[in-house]
Design an enzyme around this catalytic site. Structure first.
Site, PDB file in Angstrom:
ATOM      1  N   PHE A 144       0.861  -1.199   0.000  1.00  0.00           N
ATOM      2  CA  PHE A 144       0.000   0.000   0.000  1.00  0.00           C
ATOM      3  C   PHE A 144       0.895   1.246   0.000  1.00  0.00           C
ATOM      4  O   PHE A 144       0.836   2.083   0.891  1.00  0.00           O
ATOM      5  CB  PHE A 144      -0.946   0.029   1.217  1.00  0.00           C
ATOM      6  CG  PHE A 144      -1.743  -1.227   1.433  1.00  0.00           C
ATOM      7  CD1 PHE A 144      -2.928  -1.435   0.742  1.00  0.00           C
ATOM      8  CD2 PHE A 144      -1.307  -2.199   2.333  1.00  0.00           C
ATOM      9  CE1 PHE A 144      -3.684  -2.596   0.948  1.00  0.00           C
ATOM     10  CE2 PHE A 144      -2.049  -3.364   2.538  1.00  0.00           C
ATOM     11  CZ  PHE A 144      -3.237  -3.563   1.851  1.00  0.00           C
TER      12      PHE A 144
ATOM     13  N   ASP B 183       1.050  -1.298  -4.986  1.00  0.00           N
ATOM     14  CA  ASP B 183      -0.198  -0.531  -4.881  1.00  0.00           C
ATOM     15  C   ASP B 183      -1.104  -0.969  -6.028  1.00  0.00           C
ATOM     16  O   ASP B 183      -0.628  -1.311  -7.117  1.00  0.00           O
ATOM     17  CB  ASP B 183       0.050   0.982  -4.948  1.00  0.00           C
ATOM     18  CG  ASP B 183      -1.065   1.772  -4.278  1.00  0.00           C
ATOM     19  OD1 ASP B 183      -0.847   2.311  -3.173  1.00  0.00           O
ATOM     20  OD2 ASP B 183      -2.178   1.834  -4.852  1.00  0.00           O
ATOM     21  N   SER B 184      -2.420  -0.926  -5.788  1.00  0.00           N
ATOM     22  CA  SER B 184      -3.364  -1.362  -6.828  1.00  0.00           C
ATOM     23  C   SER B 184      -3.748  -0.219  -7.759  1.00  0.00           C
ATOM     24  O   SER B 184      -4.408  -0.446  -8.771  1.00  0.00           O
ATOM     25  CB  SER B 184      -4.620  -1.948  -6.179  1.00  0.00           C
ATOM     26  OG  SER B 184      -5.191  -0.998  -5.311  1.00  0.00           O
TER      27      SER B 184
ATOM     28  N   ASN C 101      -2.810  -6.135  -6.288  1.00  0.00           N
ATOM     29  CA  ASN C 101      -3.657  -6.188  -5.099  1.00  0.00           C
ATOM     30  C   ASN C 101      -2.827  -6.837  -3.997  1.00  0.00           C
ATOM     31  O   ASN C 101      -2.340  -7.956  -4.152  1.00  0.00           O
ATOM     32  CB  ASN C 101      -4.904  -7.028  -5.414  1.00  0.00           C
ATOM     33  CG  ASN C 101      -5.838  -7.091  -4.225  1.00  0.00           C
ATOM     34  OD1 ASN C 101      -5.417  -7.147  -3.072  1.00  0.00           O
ATOM     35  ND2 ASN C 101      -7.126  -7.088  -4.519  1.00  0.00           N
TER      36      ASN C 101
ATOM     37  N   ASP D 209       0.502  -0.524   5.223  1.00  0.00           N
ATOM     38  CA  ASP D 209      -0.190   0.737   5.525  1.00  0.00           C
ATOM     39  C   ASP D 209      -1.475   0.823   4.686  1.00  0.00           C
ATOM     40  O   ASP D 209      -1.580   1.655   3.781  1.00  0.00           O
ATOM     41  CB  ASP D 209       0.734   1.927   5.236  1.00  0.00           C
ATOM     42  CG  ASP D 209       0.082   3.258   5.611  1.00  0.00           C
ATOM     43  OD1 ASP D 209      -0.806   3.255   6.475  1.00  0.00           O
ATOM     44  OD2 ASP D 209       0.470   4.291   5.028  1.00  0.00           O
TER      45      ASP D 209
ATOM     46  N   CYS E 118      -5.408   3.039   9.882  1.00  0.00           N
ATOM     47  CA  CYS E 118      -5.866   4.422   9.996  1.00  0.00           C
ATOM     48  C   CYS E 118      -7.384   4.485  10.220  1.00  0.00           C
ATOM     49  O   CYS E 118      -8.006   5.505   9.977  1.00  0.00           O
ATOM     50  CB  CYS E 118      -5.445   5.253   8.789  1.00  0.00           C
ATOM     51  SG  CYS E 118      -6.056   4.626   7.232  1.00  0.00           S
TER      52      CYS E 118
END
Ligand code: SAH
Length: 389
Positions: free
Chosen positions: A223, A244-245, A271, A292, A332
Site C-alpha cells: 500500500f 499498490d493497486s 492487489n 499501511d 488508519c
C-alpha cells in the site's frame, strides 16, 4: 441560542466538542451560525457552530471569544495553530497547519505544501460554520502566510452531509499542477488537485522517517501510495518492492524513486491481498515489511470485516518475514483502537507460527495532534514488530 440536553452537556464537560442533533432541544439559527449554548437551566456553555443538516448539530468552539468579532476569534485560533507547528522542528516543507477539532477550529483542515517557488495551502471546510467563514479564513491566510496559491479540496463526502457543494477550486492566487514537496532528504513532485487527501499522507511523515532505521536486506512496502515508506527504506535496504493497486500511485512512486536517484526500488501494480499470497507460494522472504492499508473500517458496522482484513494481511506479512526482521503495521481506522490492533497482531502471529515482540508504538505525525476526549482525532495507530522466531 440553543439549549443542550443533559447528555450533550455531559459530553461537552467530558471534553468532546460535538453535540448530536438528538441532544439539542430548542434552536433558532441559520446554517453555519455561531450560537451560544445553554443548559436546560440556562447556564452558559460557550459558543458553537450550528449545522442545519449534519447529525453533528453543534461543534463547540469555546467560551473565550467575542461573537461580534468573527475575524478576531478565527485569527486567534489560526495564529495558535501556526505557532504550534513552528515548535515542532519538522524536517519537511509540507505539514498540517490546522487539524480541525484539535486546533479548536472544528471542521477545518489546512495543509501547507512548500515548493521552491513558494507556499501553497490546501483548505477543507468540512462543516457549514467553516464554509460560511471561508472568506475570513482565506483573508487571514493571505495576510499571515503569504501563500502563492490557496486550493479548496472540497471533493469530500463530508461536505454533502452538510448540504455543501463538492469540488476542487482555486480560492486565491494560482496553484500549479505539480508542486515539489520536500520530506526529509526526498523531493516529492505532488499534485494537490488530484492526490489522495490533500496531496500526500502528511500524517505518515514521521513514521516514514522512523521506518528508515529498519530498512535492511530485502524490503517490501505494501500500500505504498506515493512511495513514502519505500523511499525511506531504500536508503539502507538492498532492494525495496513497493505495491499498490492504483495505476496513478504506481506511476507516482516510480517518478519519486527516479527523482531521488533511487535505483533499488521496484514498483508493482498489484492487489496486496493476492500479491502477498503469491510471494509466499513462491517462497520469497523479506527482512522488512510495511503494511499501511486504507481504512478498512469506515463505520462501526464494518468492524468485523475490517478486523478480518487486517488479520489476513498481517498473517501473510509475518509469513514472509524472516526471523530477525521487522514488520511495521498500521491502521488508519479510528474504530480500530490500540488494544484491537495488538489483538489482530497476536492472532496473526499465532496463525503464522511466529513469535514477535513490539519494538515501538507509533501514531500520526505531531502536526496532527490527538485531542484528549475525542477518540475520532486518534485514528492512526502503528506497531513496529520484530520477528524473534
Ligand atoms: N503508505 C502510504 C499511504 C497509503 S494509502 C504513505 O505512507 O504515503 C493506501 C494506499 O493503498 C492507496 O494508495 C491505495 O491505492 C492502496 N490500496 C488500497 N487497496 C489496495 C489493495 N487491495 N491492494 C493494493 N493497494 C491498495
Amino acid at each position: 441560542m440553543v439549549v443542550v440536553a443533559r447528555r450533550g452537556v455531559e459530553r461537552l464537560r467530558a471534553g468532546h466538542p460535538w453535540i448530536y442533533r438528538s441532544d439539542v432541544h430548542a434552536v433558532e439559527a441559520a446554517p453555519g451560525a455561531l450560537v451560544e449554548m445553554q443548559t436546560e437551566r440556562g447556564r452558559p456553555l460557550g459558543w458553537a457552530l450550528w449545522s442545519s443538516t449534519s447529525q453533528i448539530a453543534l461543534r463547540a468552539v469555546g467560551a473565550d471569544l467575542d461573537p461580534g468579532d468573527e475575524a478576531g476569534w478565527l485569527a486567534a485560533r489560526l495564529t495558535a495553530a501556526v505557532a504550534y507547528r513552528e515548535t515542532l522542528d519538522l524536517d519537511a516543507s509540507a505539514w498540517r497547519v490546522v487539524h480541525a477539532e484539535a486546533d479548536r477550529l472544528p471542521g477545518l483542515v489546512i495543509d501547507r505544501y512548500g515548493d521552491p517557488s513558494g507556499v501553497y495551502l490546501v483548505v477543507q471546510a468540512l462543516c457549514q460554520g467553516m464554509d460560511r467563514r471561508l472568506g475570513l479564513i482565506v483573508d487571514w491566510l493571505q495576510a499571515s502566510l503569504a501563500p502563492r496559491g490557496i486550493l479548496a479540496r472540497h471533493d469530500v463526502k463530508t461536505r454533502a452531509l452538510e448540504a455543501l457543494d463538492t469540488g476542487v477550486a482555486v480560492l486565491a492566487g494560482e496553484v500549479p499542477d505539480v508542486v515539489h514537496v520536500r520530506e526529509g532528504a526526498f523531493t516529492l513532485p505532488t499534485s494537490l488537485r488530484t492526490g489522495q487527501k490533500t496531496g500526500l499522507f502528511l500524517d505518515q511523515r514521521e513514521n516514514h522517517a522512523a521506518a528508515a532505521r529498519y530498512g535492511r536486506g530485502r524490503a517490501l512496502d505494501a500500500f505504498t501510495y506515493h512511495g513514502g515508506f519505500a523511499l525511506a527504506l531504500a536508503g539502507r535496504a538492498e532492494s525495496v518492492l513497493a505495491l499498490d493497486s492504483s495505476t496513478a500511485a504506481v506511476n507516482a512512486t516510480r517518478l519519486h524513486a527516479a527523482a531521488n536517484q533511487l535505483t533499488n526500488v521496484e514498483v508493482r501494480e498489484a492487489n496486496v491481498f493476492d500479491e502477498l499470497r503469491e510471494l509466499d507460494v513462491a517462497r520469497e522472504r523479506f527482512d522488512t515489511l510495511v503494511l499501511d492499508p486504507p481504512a478498512f473500517a469506515r463505520t462501526r458496522g464494518a468492524l468485523d470485516r475490517a478486523v478480518a482484513g487486517y488479520k489476513e494481511i498481517n498473517l501473510r506479512a509475518l509469513k514472509l518475514l524472516r526471523p530477525g526482521g521487522h514488520l511495521l503495521t498500521f491502521s488508519c481506522s479510528f474504530h480500530i483502537d490500540d488494544v484491537t490492533l495488538l489483538e489482530i497482531v497476536r492472532a496473526a502471529a499465532s496463525d503464522a507460527g511466529a513469535m514477535v515482540v513490539v519494538v515501538e508504538k507509533r501514531m500520526q505525525s505531531r502536526d496532527h495532534p490527538v485531542l484528549v476526549g475525542v477518540p475520532e482525532t486518534s485514528y492512526l495507530k502503528g506497531l513496529v514488530l520484530r520477528r524473534v522466531a
